[in-house]
Design an enzyme around this catalytic site. Structure first.
Site, PDB file in Angstrom:
ATOM      1  N   TRP A 107      21.344   7.600   6.303  1.00  0.00           N
ATOM      2  CA  TRP A 107      21.496   6.127   6.013  1.00  0.00           C
ATOM      3  C   TRP A 107      23.320   6.023   5.218  1.00  0.00           C
ATOM      4  O   TRP A 107      23.450   5.100   5.670  1.00  0.00           O
ATOM      5  CB  TRP A 107      20.564   5.645   5.892  1.00  0.00           C
ATOM      6  N   ASP A 164      13.716 -11.593  12.491  1.00  0.00           N
ATOM      7  CA  ASP A 164      13.734 -10.056  12.871  1.00  0.00           C
ATOM      8  C   ASP A 164      14.299  -8.915  11.716  1.00  0.00           C
ATOM      9  O   ASP A 164      15.833  -9.932  11.363  1.00  0.00           O
ATOM     10  CB  ASP A 164      15.099  -9.999  14.092  1.00  0.00           C
ATOM     11  N   VAL A 165      13.954  -8.215  11.635  1.00  0.00           N
ATOM     12  CA  VAL A 165      14.109  -7.621  10.255  1.00  0.00           C
ATOM     13  C   VAL A 165      15.187  -7.026  11.045  1.00  0.00           C
ATOM     14  O   VAL A 165      14.210  -5.629  10.912  1.00  0.00           O
ATOM     15  CB  VAL A 165      12.858  -7.295   9.333  1.00  0.00           C
ATOM     16  N   GLY A 166      16.341  -5.629  10.580  1.00  0.00           N
ATOM     17  CA  GLY A 166      16.918  -5.238  10.802  1.00  0.00           C
ATOM     18  C   GLY A 166      17.095  -5.278  12.117  1.00  0.00           C
ATOM     19  O   GLY A 166      17.139  -4.582  13.026  1.00  0.00           O
ATOM     20  N   GLY A 167      17.713  -6.367  12.335  1.00  0.00           N
ATOM     21  CA  GLY A 167      17.818  -6.644  13.431  1.00  0.00           C
ATOM     22  C   GLY A 167      19.081  -6.318  14.318  1.00  0.00           C
ATOM     23  O   GLY A 167      19.196  -6.821  15.563  1.00  0.00           O
ATOM     24  N   GLY A 168      20.181  -5.735  13.673  1.00  0.00           N
ATOM     25  CA  GLY A 168      21.402  -5.414  13.590  1.00  0.00           C
ATOM     26  C   GLY A 168      21.843  -6.305  15.009  1.00  0.00           C
ATOM     27  O   GLY A 168      22.658  -7.207  13.853  1.00  0.00           O
ATOM     28  N   HIS A 197       9.840   3.942  12.612  1.00  0.00           N
ATOM     29  CA  HIS A 197       9.583   5.440  13.709  1.00  0.00           C
ATOM     30  C   HIS A 197      10.882   5.895  12.586  1.00  0.00           C
ATOM     31  O   HIS A 197      11.069   7.358  12.663  1.00  0.00           O
ATOM     32  CB  HIS A 197       9.594   5.654  14.420  1.00  0.00           C
TER      33      HIS A 197
END
Length: 353
Positions: free
Chosen positions: A142, A184-188, A255
């Site tokens: 990351w 949308d959490v971490g929606g890219g 994941h």
């Protein structure tokens, strides 16, 4: 003495331990060989001229040997009479403009290719139970993506492709329609949020992601028919989430993280949920629908590059409980993913579909 060459097990093990084909495909993707062959075929000389015109520094004889090998794998078809290399269904996956292109997964300069280097240190990961990405590239995955915007962009592109090919099955598996707000959490790229808002004409949505993720989503959604109903919030999903929405979504996020980090994430979801809110988690589930062999491979990759894992339903139940949540429903998709519905602990389970 048995003929080892005729032994099916021997041939199977040779295929399983082959390290040449995977990197030959990645080199071909990086050099755009499929684009130089498509659509009608090309002789080796024309392919070499195309590489020269693109500014690629290559050894001509080595390229000819690579083309021959790729043809033996079925990536290209070689016609000896005309001396032409022709495209196949496999090479189509590497062409730039194909709707099914996965070239960004296989380019040598992509984030996915970095991830694919981690199995060289698998023994260390097995001995320690820890990811090995940092041992190869000097920082965890990351931090590495944050330090290299082009690398991060290639990762986001690969994740968007993964979302795109599974999206129809995810939308069909559960009733996403809502009149309220969706986060949308971490929606890219915002692909899932866009699809939800298209079937929920009275709903509004928010893409919650890092500044880089929000910039990507803004660019992608600018021309969308639902753009006027989308807001953007920058932040870290380990910190507070935008509060007050009816539906929160986490797709292919959990994941990526070890258990304790997953509990931290889910606790943030529990904090944001109102008494009637729901958190929908889209993940693969070990022992559920889908290709379990591919899932086992993915589980190993998660160990190697980030310390995450693929989990069973009981494991998700345990993590949800630690975060003060209950899984009230589970919905399999035709793509092999599952949609888990989470609500504050004490909510009556809705059962599984």
């Amino acid at each position: 003495m048995p003929d080892i060459q005729a032994d099916d097990a021997f041939g199977t093990m040779l295929a399983l331990t082959d390290t040449v084909a995977p990197w030959a495909v990645r080199v071909a993707a990086t050099l755009r060989l499929a684009d130089l062959v498509a659509p009608g075929g090309a002789p080796a000389d024309a392919i070499l001229k195309g590489l020269e015109a693109a500014g690629e520094r290559v050894d001509q004889e080595a390229v000819r040997r690579l083309l021959r090998y790729l043809a033996s794998l079925g990536v290209f078809e070689y016609d000896a009479a005309s001396e032409l290399y022709r495209p196949t269904r496999l090479s189509e996956l590497m062409t730039e403009d194909s709707p099914v292109s996965m070239r960004d997964w296989w380019r040598m300069d992509s984030a996915m290719c970095r991830l694919d280097r981690t199995p060289t240190l698998m023994m260390e990961a097995i001995r320690t139970g820890e990811p090995v990405y940092e041992r190869i590239f000097g920082r965890d995955v990351w931090a590495d993506l944050a330090q290299h915007p082009p690398l991060a962009a290639s990762f986001e592109q690969a994740m968007a492709h993964k979302t795109r090919i599974s999206l129809d099955s995810v939308i069909a598996a559960v009733d996403w329609r809502t009149r309220g707000d969706v986060v949308d959490v971490g929606g890219g790229h915002g692909l899932l949020l866009q699809a939800i808002l298209k079937i929920s004409p009275q709903a509004r949505g928010t893409v919650f992601d890092t500044p880089a993720g929000v910039a990507t989503a803004r660019a992608h959604l600018a021309g969308s028919p639902v753009a006027g109903r989308i807001a953007f919030a920058e932040g870290d999903f380990f910190g507070p989430w935008p509060a007050g929405a009816d539906t929160y979504v986490l797709m292919n996020v959990l994941h990526n993280w070890p258990d304790d980090q997953v509990v931290r994430l889910l606790r943030r979801g529990a904090e944001a949920l109102g008494p009637t809110g729901r958190l929908l988690v889209v993940e693969t589930v070990v022992g559920g629908a889908g290709d379990q062999r591919s899932l086992a491979r993915l589980d190993m990759m998660m160990l190697l590059f980030c310390g995450g894992k693929e989990r069973s339903r009981p494991q998700y139940d345990e993590l949800a409980a630690r975060a003060g949540l209950t899984i009230t429903g589970s919905h399999p998709t035709s793509f092999g993913l599952a949609i888990l519905e989470l609500a504050p602990a004490g909510t009556t389970p809705a059962g599984s579909a």
